[in-house]
Design an enzyme around this catalytic site. Structure first.
Site, PDB file in Angstrom:
ATOM      1  N   PHE A 119      16.667  -2.057  -8.750  1.00  0.00           N
ATOM      2  CA  PHE A 119      16.563  -1.310 -10.009  1.00  0.00           C
ATOM      3  C   PHE A 119      15.728  -2.027 -11.056  1.00  0.00           C
ATOM      4  O   PHE A 119      15.250  -1.398 -12.006  1.00  0.00           O
ATOM      5  CB  PHE A 119      17.969  -1.006 -10.560  1.00  0.00           C
ATOM      6  N   LYS A 120      15.549  -3.338 -10.902  1.00  0.00           N
ATOM      7  CA  LYS A 120      14.803  -4.079 -11.923  1.00  0.00           C
ATOM      8  C   LYS A 120      13.376  -3.543 -12.086  1.00  0.00           C
ATOM      9  O   LYS A 120      12.777  -3.692 -13.140  1.00  0.00           O
ATOM     10  CB  LYS A 120      14.806  -5.565 -11.603  1.00  0.00           C
TER      11      LYS A 120
END
Ligand SMILES: *Cc1c(COP(=O)(O)O)cnc(C)c1O
Length: 475
Positions: A119-120
């Protein structure tokens, strides 16, 4: 929009001024003077927006010193189906962060379809474009120095590769990352990306970064910057997908939802808190930890006790293996009524390696007003959850998402849609998937043979001077 420090002793700044910086000059974190509010009419207008339109609608409230047309272009360039579609089967990935329904009222929000499968990328890709834009505007350059045990480093490198004016020097513990993570980073051939493999553990790498950052002379002269999770632009970019997930799970603005968030440094869930403060109808923010339960302990007891490195467990959800949560100060600032004197007092203890206890204060009595609840998870829980989800729904989830799902279900309320944030794809954590399911996880095409690509890295000792010399020689 002006930004203040949680510790109250820094000059107010604009979005662009805090974009490239880390801590404020008094050691605090940047927060907007107020959270912009989104009313019913605006929520309704946002409901049908594409991801990039939504990103512009949210970000323009916070980055109001970037001309609207420039911000629009940056957001459009970032949030495209090409960047956020990794060829995952039966996914509506073009929608960017789509919901995957497991059963009525229970969803995974796919945040891991970006280039590094975690998700980063949702925020880091934007950061890459924002950095390039801001540097070009001032004719500046930046040397990003970081330490990683896996996810952050690869996400930063994929976001900054080929960006004009930016170089990345990423330190990682030599021989300690998984083969997949190593290949992800070391196979990059971009001339502005440098991988330094430190003969030591992650903490050694991080100590080198701290030592270099504390040498203010060197830092200024070599234009050293960071991209760690306290970066405000990263936090605010993550606010967008809470809106997206909310709209996807509801039909009207009088409905509420719950989000369950696998948490480490409190960056992801801090964005959820901000979305809620802006007026998004979030009924619950469910904070999930693994065996490193510093934050779960706080929400249950009111005691915040960061651990030492020796007390930090190495788990099968390694991106949540934290000893202290670097973004937590932002939430506490709100919790104590935005009184910087109180924050200063609390962090005087924390910065000395101590703890604080809010349990008998009026602040903790009000904690229910902030909608947080929490829980933790163990290796056995992860294995069991991965197995059950595979059997029951035919969906393969990674270890971090499993922590989120386990704790989310424990806190589920009837009639309230539960959205579990998927923070990584199982391909990143192959070993545990094989342990749970007896088979290798699915991999996106671009990664099929990544371990056999030529790799590029420089091995260095645990030696600050050696790293400094490398930066000087290559910047
Ligand atoms: C970074 C990370 C987390 C933790 O997110 P925070 O913002 O630090 O709370 C959870 N899962 C994965 C896969 C991550 O990479």
């Amino acid at each position: 929009m002006q930004y203040l420090s949680t510790r109250g002793n820094a000059e107010p700044k604009t979005f662009t001024q805090i974009l490239l910086g880390g801590l404020m000059e008094d050691g605090g974190l940047a927060l907007p003077v107020t959270y912009p509010k989104v009313g019913d009419a605006e929520l309704s207008a946002m409901r049908s927006m594409s991801y990039s339109e939504l990103a512009f609608a949210v970000l323009s409230k916070f980055a109001d010193d970037i001309p609207a047309s420039d911000l629009h272009a940056l957001v459009d360039k970032t949030y495209t189906a090409e960047v956020y579609c990794n060829g995952r089967p039966d996914s509506d990935a073009a929608a960017i962060t789509p919901l995957r329904e497991l059963e009525p009222g229970l969803y995974l929000q796919e945040l891991s379809n970006g280039p590094t499968l975690a998700f980063k990328d949702m925020a880091m890709q934007l950061l890459g474009n924002l950095f390039e834009y801001a540097l070009a505007k001032n004719g500046d350059t930046l040397n990003i120095l970081g330490a990683t045990s896996g996810d952050t480093g690869s996400s930063a490198e994929y976001a900054m590769r080929g960006k004009k004016g930016v170089k990345v020097f990423m330190l990682s513990p030599y021989g300690k990352m998984s083969a997949f993570q190593t290949a992800q980073m070391f196979s990059l051939q971009d001339p502005n990306i440098f991988n330094l493999a430190v003969r030591g553990v992650f903490d050694d790498a991080q100590d080198i970064v701290k030592a270099v950052s504390n040498d203010l002379d060197f830092k200024t002269k070599q234009r050293i910057g960071t991209v760690n999770s306290i970066n405000w632009a990263r936090v605010v970019a993550q606010v967008v997908y809470y809106f997206k997930g909310y709209f996807a799970a509801t039909q009207s603005n009088d409905q509420e939802v719950a989000f369950s968030v696998p948490s480490g440094n409190f960056g992801n869930i801090c964005a959820g808190h901000i979305a809620r403060m802006m007026g998004l109808p979030i009924r619950r923010l469910i904070l999930a930890t693994n065996e490193n339960n510093v934050l779960d302990e706080f929400f249950r007891t009111g005691v915040y006790r960061p651990r030492g490195a020796a007390e930090t467990h190495q788990t099968s959800s390694p991106s949540m293996d934290i000893s202290k949560a670097s973004n937590f100060e932002r939430f506490v600032y709100d919790l104590v009524g935005r009184d910087p004197a109180v924050v200063r007092e609390l962090w005087r203890e924390v910065d000395k390696g101590g703890a604080f206890d809010l349990s008998r204060t009026p602040y903790f009595l009000r904690i229910a007003d902030y909608a947080f609840t929490s829980g933790n998870s163990s290796h056995a829980d992860r294995i069991e959850t991965i197995q059950r989800v595979w059997k029951q729904y035919g969906v393969m989830i990674d270890t971090h998402t499993a922590d989120g799902l386990k704790v989310g279900l424990e806190n589920r309320e009837t009639g309230v849609p539960l959205i579990v944030l998927e923070t990584a794809l199982p391909a990143k954590f192959e070993e545990t998937i094989i342990e749970a399911l007896g088979q290798k996880p699915w991999r996106p095409k671009a990664y099929e043979n990544i371990e056999s690509l030529p790799q590029r890295s420089t091995v260095v000792d645990v030696d600050v001077e050696q790293v400094k010399a490398f930066v000087v020689a290559n910047s």
